[in-house]
Design an enzyme around this catalytic site. Structure first.
Site, PDB file in Angstrom:
ATOM      1  N   ASN A  26       0.795  -1.231   0.000  1.00  0.00           N
ATOM      2  CA  ASN A  26       0.000   0.000   0.000  1.00  0.00           C
ATOM      3  C   ASN A  26       0.827   1.279   0.000  1.00  0.00           C
ATOM      4  O   ASN A  26       0.399   2.309  -0.514  1.00  0.00           O
ATOM      5  CB  ASN A  26      -1.007  -0.004   1.154  1.00  0.00           C
ATOM      6  CG  ASN A  26      -0.358  -0.152   2.512  1.00  0.00           C
ATOM      7  OD1 ASN A  26       0.709  -0.767   2.654  1.00  0.00           O
ATOM      8  ND2 ASN A  26      -0.981   0.412   3.528  1.00  0.00           N
ATOM      9  N   GLY A  35       2.055  -5.763   7.558  1.00  0.00           N
ATOM     10  CA  GLY A  35       1.104  -6.563   6.797  1.00  0.00           C
ATOM     11  C   GLY A  35      -0.039  -7.038   7.670  1.00  0.00           C
ATOM     12  O   GLY A  35      -0.385  -6.410   8.674  1.00  0.00           O
ATOM     13  N   SER A  36      -0.588  -8.171   7.311  1.00  0.00           N
ATOM     14  CA  SER A  36      -1.788  -8.665   7.987  1.00  0.00           C
ATOM     15  C   SER A  36      -1.452  -9.296   9.334  1.00  0.00           C
ATOM     16  O   SER A  36      -0.353  -9.828   9.525  1.00  0.00           O
ATOM     17  CB  SER A  36      -2.491  -9.698   7.112  1.00  0.00           C
ATOM     18  OG  SER A  36      -1.718 -10.892   7.031  1.00  0.00           O
ATOM     19  N   GLU A  78       3.981  -4.314  12.347  1.00  0.00           N
ATOM     20  CA  GLU A  78       2.952  -3.299  12.126  1.00  0.00           C
ATOM     21  C   GLU A  78       1.816  -3.983  11.372  1.00  0.00           C
ATOM     22  O   GLU A  78       1.936  -4.282  10.189  1.00  0.00           O
ATOM     23  CB  GLU A  78       3.525  -2.134  11.324  1.00  0.00           C
ATOM     24  CG  GLU A  78       4.686  -1.414  11.997  1.00  0.00           C
ATOM     25  CD  GLU A  78       4.283  -0.703  13.274  1.00  0.00           C
ATOM     26  OE1 GLU A  78       3.067  -0.440  13.457  1.00  0.00           O
ATOM     27  OE2 GLU A  78       5.158  -0.410  14.087  1.00  0.00           O
ATOM     28  N   LEU A  79       0.693  -4.223  12.080  1.00  0.00           N
ATOM     29  CA  LEU A  79      -0.345  -5.089  11.543  1.00  0.00           C
ATOM     30  C   LEU A  79      -1.623  -4.303  11.239  1.00  0.00           C
ATOM     31  O   LEU A  79      -1.561  -3.154  10.848  1.00  0.00           O
ATOM     32  CB  LEU A  79      -0.579  -6.249  12.514  1.00  0.00           C
ATOM     33  CG  LEU A  79       0.707  -7.009  12.911  1.00  0.00           C
ATOM     34  CD1 LEU A  79       0.400  -8.111  13.904  1.00  0.00           C
ATOM     35  CD2 LEU A  79       1.438  -7.556  11.694  1.00  0.00           C
ATOM     36  N   CYS A 109      -3.261   1.358   6.680  1.00  0.00           N
ATOM     37  CA  CYS A 109      -3.418   0.656   7.965  1.00  0.00           C
ATOM     38  C   CYS A 109      -4.257   1.450   8.957  1.00  0.00           C
ATOM     39  O   CYS A 109      -4.937   0.876   9.798  1.00  0.00           O
ATOM     40  CB  CYS A 109      -2.043   0.348   8.566  1.00  0.00           C
ATOM     41  SG  CYS A 109      -1.082  -0.823   7.597  1.00  0.00           S
ATOM     42  N   GLU A 168     -10.811  -5.701   9.318  1.00  0.00           N
ATOM     43  CA  GLU A 168     -10.152  -4.632   8.569  1.00  0.00           C
ATOM     44  C   GLU A 168     -10.597  -4.683   7.115  1.00  0.00           C
ATOM     45  O   GLU A 168     -10.308  -5.640   6.398  1.00  0.00           O
ATOM     46  CB  GLU A 168      -8.633  -4.769   8.658  1.00  0.00           C
ATOM     47  CG  GLU A 168      -7.898  -3.649   7.937  1.00  0.00           C
ATOM     48  CD  GLU A 168      -6.389  -3.761   8.081  1.00  0.00           C
ATOM     49  OE1 GLU A 168      -5.737  -2.711   8.194  1.00  0.00           O
ATOM     50  OE2 GLU A 168      -5.864  -4.884   8.083  1.00  0.00           O
TER      51      GLU A 168
END
Length: 491
Positions: free
Chosen positions: A169, A245-246, A265-266, A299, A393
């Site tokens: 992204n 990511g996820s 970082e989710l 995010c 999300e």
């Protein structure tokens, strides 16, 4: 006619077919054992053939990074800073080219792609500055009876090889948030970019080579996550893994990483509270940006809004009117605000979530369908917290707006989530602002702004399933270094 980026030519060019993109290992372009086509998410055209690394080539990249540790860790801080400054200068010269690469490989509207490049320039600039500010502290040993006659201090040393796994992204700036502080701190990097957006990573790697970064310090390995990502995470020579990511993939990385340090970082379903004393027309533009920039593939995209009952109807009316005016179309058109999601399957997934709302009391105020394959900006009202569009999300241009009667109720609803990255509140009541800042269980609270606000030097990260650790250059440097204590006995 197809478009692609040719690293050796350093420019976008038009040809009848795409060309191969190689791995970067130890400063050299390396062939992959196989290649996969890269298609434009918007047009469906093939834009490149991407090398698919295997486990052996990934380990070769790790070996190169491991052997290059001394070249960067022993380099004086001012020289590391100079390399990063040269990258800044080169990226400024080629900012339009970089933005076009981002837009072509990710379908990010060019207006947002240009903004990402500007932020990336700042991120590397901050990294250059932080390279000169890495230091420890002195310890007052004589504060303890057993410490008399001793002096001590701490130093921060590079952690070693860093495995960086980045998302689609923000394919240029989120690479910068891992590569910039890693190099500033004197580490080497094995970078695995997202499969859909490898061109941005290869582009910036070329700039680092041109800027004089020693061979092996930055290696770029493209390929499937199950092969490349696992090889990076499981190799004992990799000292740290930094991943964006996820949650499901992040949790898997954590379970495989062993004693490696991890920064994860989710996901999030970020929320905004709107108090009853707010002038609604003053916040609509920010809410539009928060919910719909980059197709909501952020995010901290604004996904949930809790508006006080006294302003709820006005907010719905004006927010919906503004959303309907957003132009949908070609990402390279400077007037486009919304373009294609990263993959066709993502649009189908979100359409399924929207369809689920029709079986409840929720209403679709606008959007909810495809326009030439592009999901329209969608606003859902009155959605139950158990619906997927609310509790999971979305990572799409979808926002849920619900009515609340008090700030306390809103905070409780915001916290009723598996995520906790950032949240925002618009209020003119200091007591309510302080209450939200104290009670919201998130990594960052934005007072009088949307939760989507981020500048690149601030600490950034979340709680719960939104991850562990913090990014933001100064804070990433702390994650990417180890503290060592040195004690002198003077007696």
């Amino acid at each position: 006619m197809k478009w692609y980026w040719r690293p050796s030519m350093n420019k976008i060019t038009s040809e009848t077919k795409s060309i191969k993109q190689f791995l970067l290992i130890n400063g050299e372009k390396v062939e992959g054992p196989a290649y996969a086509p890269l298609y434009s998410p918007y047009s469906g055209e093939e834009i490149a053939q991407i090398a698919m690394a295997d486990k052996e080539l990934t380990k070769q990249a790790i070996t190169a990074a491991y052997n290059a540790r001394g070249a960067i860790s022993k380099m004086p801080a001012y020289q590391r800073a100079e390399i990063l400054e040269r990258v800044v200068a080169l990226l400024k010269e080629r900012a339009d080219e970089a933005a076009e690469i981002i837009s072509r490989e990710s379908a990010k509207p060019i207006v947002f792609a240009k903004a990402e490049v500007a932020r990336t320039i700042e991120t590397y600039k901050f990294s250059a500055e932080e390279a000169k500010r890495i230091h420890g502290e002195t310890i007052p040993f004589d504060a303890a009876a057993g410490g008399v006659g001793r002096i001590g201090y701490t130093v921060r040393e590079p952690i070693g090889v860093i495995g960086a796994i980045t998302p689609f992204n923000f394919p240029l700036n989120l690479v910068a948030h891992k590569v910039g502080p890693a190099i500033a701190a004197g580490n080497t990097v094995v970078l695995k970019p997202a499969s859909q957006t490898p061109l941005s990573a290869l582009f910036i790697a070329e700039l680092f080579v041109e800027a004089g970064l020693p061979a092996g310090v930055l290696n770029v390995v493209t390929g499937p996550g199950g092969t490349v990502g696992d090889a990076i995470v499981e190799d004992d020579r990799v000292s740290m893994v930094t991943f964006t990511g996820s949650p499901s993939v992040g949790i898997g990385i954590r379970s495989k990483a062993g004693l490696k340090k991890t920064t994860l970082e989710l996901g999030s379903n970020s929320a905004l509270i709107i108090d009853k004393d707010i002038q609604i027309e003053d916040i609509i533009d920010r809410c539009i940006i928060g919910a719909f920039s980059n197709q909501g593939q952020v995010c901290i995209s604004l996904q949930r809004v809790y508006a006080h009952e006294q302003v709820y109807d006005e907010f719905i009316k004006k927010f919906t009117e503004a959303a309907k005016k957003l132009k949908v179309g070609d990402p390279l058109d400077p007037d486009t605000y919304i373009s294609a999601l990263i993959a066709k399957g993502e649009a189908e997934r979100v359409l399924g979530w929207i369809e689920e709302t029709k079986e409840s009391n929720a209403q679709i105020a606008t959007g909810g369908k495809l326009q030439n394959g592009i999901l329209e900006p969608t606003i859902v009202t009155g959605a139950d917290s158990e619906l997927k569009v609310s509790c999971q999300e979305a990572f799409a241009p979808v926002v849920v707006v619900n009515k609340i009667s008090s700030i306390e109720e809103a905070v409780e609803l915001v916290n009723d989530s598996r995520y906790g990255l950032q949240a925002g509140i618009y209020t003119n009541n200091i007591k309510n602002a302080l209450y939200a800042a104290q009670e919201l269980h998130v990594g960052g609270v934005m007072i009088n702004d949307v939760p989507t606000y981020r500048v690149d030097q601030m600490p950034y990260g979340g709680v719960k399933e939104s991850g562990t650790g913090r990014e933001g250059i100064k804070y990433a440097v702390e994650e990417m270094t180890e503290m060592k204590l040195v004690v002198w006995n003077q007696s």
